[in-house]
Design a protein around this motif. Structure first.
Motif, mmCIF file in Angstrom:
data_model
loop_
_atom_site.group_PDB
_atom_site.id
_atom_site.type_symbol
_atom_site.label_atom_id
_atom_site.label_comp_id
_atom_site.label_asym_id
_atom_site.label_seq_id
_atom_site.Cartn_x
_atom_site.Cartn_y
_atom_site.Cartn_z
ATOM 1 N N PRO A 263 0.801 -1.230 0.000
ATOM 2 C CA PRO A 263 0.000 0.000 0.000
ATOM 3 C C PRO A 263 0.831 1.276 0.000
ATOM 4 O O PRO A 263 0.367 2.331 -0.443
ATOM 5 N N PHE A 264 2.069 1.211 0.509
ATOM 6 C CA PHE A 264 2.901 2.410 0.587
ATOM 7 C C PHE A 264 3.294 2.930 -0.796
ATOM 8 O O PHE A 264 3.711 4.070 -0.939
ATOM 9 N N ASP A 265 3.146 2.079 -1.819
ATOM 10 C CA ASP A 265 3.430 2.508 -3.194
ATOM 11 C C ASP A 265 2.280 3.311 -3.784
ATOM 12 O O ASP A 265 2.417 3.881 -4.875
ATOM 13 N N TYR A 266 1.147 3.378 -3.093
ATOM 14 C CA TYR A 266 -0.047 4.023 -3.646
ATOM 15 C C TYR A 266 -0.584 5.164 -2.774
ATOM 16 O O TYR A 266 -1.683 5.663 -3.022
ATOM 17 N N LEU A 267 0.180 5.572 -1.793
ATOM 18 C CA LEU A 267 -0.260 6.678 -0.930
ATOM 19 C C LEU A 267 0.201 8.020 -1.484
ATOM 20 O O LEU A 267 1.256 8.113 -2.113
ATOM 21 N N TYR A 268 -0.579 9.075 -1.226
ATOM 22 C CA TYR A 268 -0.222 10.424 -1.662
ATOM 23 C C TYR A 268 0.555 11.185 -0.596
ATOM 24 O O TYR A 268 1.387 12.025 -0.905
ATOM 25 N N ARG A 269 0.223 10.947 0.661
ATOM 26 C CA ARG A 269 0.902 11.574 1.799
ATOM 27 C C ARG A 269 0.788 13.107 1.789
ATOM 28 O O ARG A 269 1.673 13.804 2.244
ATOM 29 N N ASP A 270 -0.299 13.627 1.256
ATOM 30 C CA ASP A 270 -0.479 15.078 1.182
ATOM 31 C C ASP A 270 -1.527 15.584 2.167
ATOM 32 O O ASP A 270 -1.941 16.736 2.109
ATOM 33 N N SER A 271 -1.957 14.714 3.084
ATOM 34 C CA SER A 271 -3.007 15.084 4.025
ATOM 35 C C SER A 271 -2.675 14.529 5.404
ATOM 36 O O SER A 271 -1.799 13.674 5.550
ATOM 37 N N ASP A 272 -3.394 15.014 6.398
ATOM 38 C CA ASP A 272 -3.231 14.477 7.743
ATOM 39 C C ASP A 272 -3.776 13.052 7.810
ATOM 40 O O ASP A 272 -3.172 12.170 8.410
ATOM 41 N N VAL A 273 -4.941 12.848 7.184
ATOM 42 C CA VAL A 273 -5.578 11.539 7.182
ATOM 43 C C VAL A 273 -5.930 11.148 5.747
ATOM 44 O O VAL A 273 -6.541 11.925 5.011
ATOM 45 N N GLU A 274 -5.527 9.944 5.375
ATOM 46 C CA GLU A 274 -5.812 9.401 4.039
ATOM 47 C C GLU A 274 -6.519 8.071 4.274
ATOM 48 O O GLU A 274 -5.908 7.126 4.775
ATOM 49 N N SER A 275 -7.806 8.004 3.943
ATOM 50 C CA SER A 275 -8.598 6.861 4.385
ATOM 51 C C SER A 275 -9.354 6.202 3.248
ATOM 52 O O SER A 275 -9.735 6.842 2.263
ATOM 53 N N MET A 276 -9.598 4.884 3.412
ATOM 54 C CA MET A 276 -10.483 4.199 2.482
ATOM 55 C C MET A 276 -11.921 4.566 2.809
ATOM 56 O O MET A 276 -12.223 4.997 3.928
ATOM 57 N N SER A 277 -12.798 4.420 1.849
ATOM 58 C CA SER A 277 -14.190 4.840 2.000
ATOM 59 C C SER A 277 -15.115 3.641 2.113
ATOM 60 O O SER A 277 -14.829 2.560 1.592
ATOM 61 N N ASP A 278 -16.224 3.852 2.797
ATOM 62 C CA ASP A 278 -17.291 2.853 2.802
ATOM 63 C C ASP A 278 -18.214 3.030 1.595
ATOM 64 O O ASP A 278 -19.166 2.268 1.422
ATOM 65 N N GLY A 279 -17.937 4.024 0.771
ATOM 66 C CA GLY A 279 -18.719 4.245 -0.442
ATOM 67 C C GLY A 279 -18.520 3.115 -1.437
ATOM 68 O O GLY A 279 -17.468 2.479 -1.468
ATOM 69 N N HIS A 280 -19.537 2.887 -2.289
ATOM 70 C CA HIS A 280 -19.478 1.771 -3.241
ATOM 71 C C HIS A 280 -19.497 2.250 -4.697
ATOM 72 O O HIS A 280 -19.585 1.456 -5.627
ATOM 73 N N SER A 281 -19.406 3.574 -4.875
ATOM 74 C CA SER A 281 -19.377 4.151 -6.221
ATOM 75 C C SER A 281 -18.610 5.467 -6.149
ATOM 76 O O SER A 281 -18.310 5.964 -5.055
ATOM 77 N N ASN A 282 -18.325 6.048 -7.318
ATOM 78 C CA ASN A 282 -17.612 7.325 -7.324
ATOM 79 C C ASN A 282 -18.391 8.399 -6.561
ATOM 80 O O ASN A 282 -17.815 9.198 -5.818
ATOM 81 N N ALA A 283 -19.709 8.429 -6.765
ATOM 82 C CA ALA A 283 -20.530 9.455 -6.112
ATOM 83 C C ALA A 283 -20.533 9.274 -4.596
ATOM 84 O O ALA A 283 -20.294 10.221 -3.838
#
Length: 433
Positions: A263-283
């Motif tokens: 996963p460290f190859d896919y992080l942006y590291r530009d925020s305090d918190v970078e989290s996965m979403s419980d959303g199931h679509s782009n919207a």
């Protein structure tokens, strides 16, 4: 006549002689006064016997003169000292400013350095479309005194001051094995299990898994050893604080997650918190404009609302910044006062709710992870497995957060993505039975 004249002359001689004696007496008095003045310039009744007994001379005049000069020099020295003190104060401010710049320069990366420049100087807005605000807060100064034992462990395990961390007790032992087996398979070296009981500690030792066993704490240990998923999940916010104070970025992970890539190859590291979403679509994952309809309002019946599905508190990357630590403190404090609250709900409320009357919101930068790379089980079982194109994508992780039959689905994910069994996911329903 002659006798009267002689009498007068005798009388005049007597008077002149008396006057002469008076004059002589006065002169003698004056002379004596001068002598005494020379011998005792400070008088016979001075309290300083040394000065009273010592004859006056040229040295005394020099002392008085030097005393005047000393007074002037003292005033001049006081003035110089005041000036030097003011200069010293200015130098201290400059040193403090330079130290702060050096600290930020050493700790900051990319945006953090730019942010300091932006905060330190005022800038004019550039041409239309070129203005970019900064989002990355600088990291805190590491404090190893918080937990020296943990600091030594992290020094060996972490890479570039970041690592994956999971909390586990015996209730999740089976899932934990799938968790670290796939981490090893993906070639991820920087991970750590916070062992919450003796059984998990021995399990980690026997499987060559890096672990950390916390010092005993009566209240916390009861939850750690016997608590279910939600109780342990709430505990992590308090434990994570020490990692951040030590200066490490943490990818917090539940154990119901299958790792397929680093996963460290896919992080942006530009925020305090970078989290996965419980959303199931782009919207649902990235936000949408939801229109609320209230016919009773007539012309104003339609109200626009901004919606986003919550962040998953079981998988997020958090940087060691002040807003991040404040977030952990806020969540841990609320959960300690309300055991019935769901930690994920509290986590999102503190992260997203704005400042308002009577409440200061959290000023933290946040980023939503790509839902097809950091995939929740609703996305996988409801959408991806039914789409021929999406099935070809290889996610970074799959989090079995939407389904209670976690262990079975985790093994099916491994079979599908690792072992190549194309029908491994087919017999599961979209949701839970």
């Amino acid at each position: 006549m002659a006798g009267r004249r002689e009498g007068l002359l005798t009388r005049e001689k007597g008077q002149s002689l008396q006057v002469s004696r008076i004059i002589i007496a006065v002169m003698i008095g004056v002379l004596l006064g001068c002598v005494f003045a020379l011998l005792s310039p400070r008088g016979f009744f001075s309290s300083n016997r040394y000065i009273h007994s010592r004859p006056i001379g040229i040295s005394d005049l020099q002392i008085e003169s030097s005393a005047c000069e000393s007074s002037e020099r003292l005033n001049a020295l006081k003035s110089d000292i005041l000036s030097v003190t003011e200069k010293n104060s200015e130098l201290k401010k400059q040193i403090k400013s330079l130290t702060e710049k050096l600290r930020l320069s050493e700790q900051g990366k990319g945006h953090a350095q730019q942010q300091f420049v932006m905060l330190g100087e005022k800038h004019k807005a550039g041409p239309f479309g070129t203005v970019k605000g900064l989002r990355t807060n600088p990291t805190v100064i590491p404090d190893e005194s918080v937990n020296p034992r943990l600091a030594k462990i992290l020094e060996k395990v972490a890479i570039s001051k970041e690592l994956i961390v999971a909390l586990a007790n015996s209730n999740v032992k089976a899932m934990l094995e799938v968790w670290f087996s796939n981490i090893k398979r993906a070639g991820i070296p920087n991970y750590l299990v916070v062992a919450l009981d003796d059984n998990i500690e021995e399990f980690c030792k026997s499987n060559d898994v890096p672990f950390y066993r916390r010092d005993p704490n009566e209240g916390i240990d009861t939850i750690a050893k016997t608590g279910g998923n939600h109780a342990v999940s709430a505990l992590k916010f308090r434990i994570l604080r020490e990692f951040l104070q030590l200066g490490y970025s943490v990818l917090l992970s539940d154990v119901d997650i299958v790792y397929l890539q680093n996963p460290f190859d896919y992080l942006y590291r530009d925020s305090d918190v970078e989290s996965m979403s419980d959303g199931h679509s782009n919207a649902t994952a990235y936000g949408y404009n939801d229109v609320f309809d209230e016919p009773a309002m007539g012309w104003a019946r339609y109200a626009h609302t901004m919606r986003i599905w919550v962040y998953n508190s079981g998988f997020f990357y958090i940087r060691p910044t002040l807003p991040s630590i404040e977030l952990l403190d806020r969540v841990a404090d609320r959960l300690s006062h309300d055991s019935k609250s769901w930690d994920q709900a509290v986590f999102n409320e503190e992260l997203f709710f704005p400042s308002r009357p009577g409440k200061d919101g959290l000023h933290a930068a946040k980023r939503t992870m790509d839902i097809y790379l950091f995939m929740n089980s609703k996305v996988l079982f409801k959408t991806v497995r039914k789409d021929a194109r999406l099935k070809k994508l290889k996610p970074v992780i799959v989090h079995v957060n939407y389904h209670p039959d976690k262990f079975a689905r985790m093994k099916a994910v491994v079979d599908f993505y690792v072992n190549g069994k194309q029908d491994a996911l087919e017999h599961f329903p979209d949701g839970s039975e």
